[in-house]
Design an enzyme around this catalytic site. Structure first.
Site, PDB file in Angstrom:
ATOM      1  N   HIS A 134      -1.173  16.525   1.157  1.00 37.62           N
ATOM      2  CA  HIS A 134      -0.843  16.173   2.540  1.00 37.62           C
ATOM      3  C   HIS A 134       0.611  16.486   2.901  1.00 37.62           C
ATOM      4  CE1 HIS A 134       0.317  12.162   0.743  1.00 37.62           C
ATOM      5  NE2 HIS A 134       1.259  12.224   1.667  1.00 37.62           N
ATOM      6  N   ASP A 164      -5.734  15.242  -3.489  1.00 40.44           N
ATOM      7  CA  ASP A 164      -4.490  15.208  -2.719  1.00 40.44           C
ATOM      8  C   ASP A 164      -3.320  15.744  -3.543  1.00 40.44           C
ATOM      9  OD1 ASP A 164      -2.918  14.838  -0.474  1.00 40.44           O
ATOM     10  OD2 ASP A 164      -2.367  12.795  -1.012  1.00 40.44           O
ATOM     11  N   SER A 254       6.071  10.833  -0.841  1.00 42.10           N
ATOM     12  CA  SER A 254       4.827  11.513  -1.207  1.00 42.10           C
ATOM     13  C   SER A 254       5.086  12.740  -2.066  1.00 42.10           C
ATOM     14  CB  SER A 254       4.056  11.958   0.026  1.00 42.10           C
ATOM     15  OG  SER A 254       3.398  10.891   0.627  1.00 42.10           O
TER      16      SER A 254
END
Length: 303
Positions: A134, A164, A254
């Site tokens: 992402h 992911d 992230s």
């Protein structure tokens, strides 16, 4: 200083055999694009956000949970989980946080483009970097900023929306220090951990905590359909076997690593549980054994 309006976060669900917390999760590591009029959040609903920060304004609000399917996506279901970067985790012996930080900072990078920013960890001396899908789902060219402030352009090597995870390649670099991966199957509840990344764009931020639970199944989705990283409303990614930690993880983390006290990567930080716009001490990382296996396959498929 005037605060940037915060953008509402995507909803998600934590599912395992333990009591289910209030619906909603965030995928934390992106800072929102130029601010839009804030929308009213659903009353009484907690949010799970990705650790990437969709951004134009660093230091702004938390970002969307982003799980777009890339045209280069590759689903990996099986691959020998052999380590190419170090010995298994030895969590029974203790190191110091300052030593982990000193050794870990040079292998952690910030990844950004006009859409936002996240973090990544260097896995090869010639510029291969592991991050979240992402973080790079918009595709195109990204700027990688190293710990010493130097920058390089990077392109996406491969992505796996199912886990992911993604690998990007920084161009024109060599001799980089690489991360050592530990054996995430040896991680225990109560082990001390260190997270390094770029929360809200603040590169080189080090936070500490413990492993608060193991084997979580976490589903996160963008239920608004308004994120430039989301293919459509309701796109969902489910992590299985996630490591839960209370180390502070926020938008911008992230794709960054979760280290044990031996300086080994035992997870890739991907999402947080939040009742508002930030961390409340429930972060989730993709185990290093999964991350390592997927990264190896993505690189092999690209060659």
């Amino acid at each position: 200083m005037t605060e940037t309006p915060r953008t509402p976060e995507p909803a998600a669900v934590l599912t395992d055999d333990t009591p289910t917390p209030p619906t909603g999760f965030q995928n934390p590591l992106f800072v929102p694009p130029p601010p839009q009029p804030p929308r009213k959040s659903r009353k009484g609903v907690a949010v799970l956000v990705g650790a990437a920060v969709l951004a134009a304004v660093v230091g702004g609000g938390a970002g969307y949970g982003i799980y777009a399917v890339s045209s280069q996506s590759t689903v990996v279901s099986s691959l020998a989980s052999t380590s190419t970067t170090g010995a298994p985790a030895a969590n029974s012996t203790s190191g110091s946080v300052s030593t982990v930080a000193a050794n870990g900072l040079p292998v952690v990078v910030q990844i950004s483009n006009s859409q936002g920013l996240g973090s990544g960890v260097i896995i090869s001396s010639d510029g291969l970097i592991l991050t979240n899908n992402h973080v790079v789902a918009s595709g195109g060219t990204f700027t990688v900023t190293f710990n010493d402030g130097s920058k390089a352009q990077a392109t996406v090597v491969g992505t796996d929306p199912t886990t992911d995870l993604a690998v990007v390649k920084a161009q024109g670099v060599s001799g980089l220090k690489t991360a050592t991966f530990g054996d995430s199957s040896q991680v225990k509840v109560g082990d001390e951990v260190v997270a390094i990344g770029s929360p809200e764009g603040l590169q080189g931020t080090v936070t500490t905590g413990i492993v608060s639970a193991l084997n979580r199944t976490v589903s996160a989705s963008d239920d608004q359909g308004s994120s430039p990283y989301s293919r459509s409303a309701g796109t969902t990614t489910t992590y299985k076997g996630a490591i839960q930690t209370d180390a502070s993880i926020n938008p911008g983390n992230s794709g960054g690593p979760l280290f044990n006290l031996q300086g080994q990567v035992i997870g890739i930080n991907s999402s947080i549980y939040s009742t508002s716009d930030g961390s409340i001490g429930l972060g989730f990382a993709i185990p290093s054994n999964t991350a390592k296996t997927v990264a190896q396959q993505l690189v092999a498929n690209a060659n």
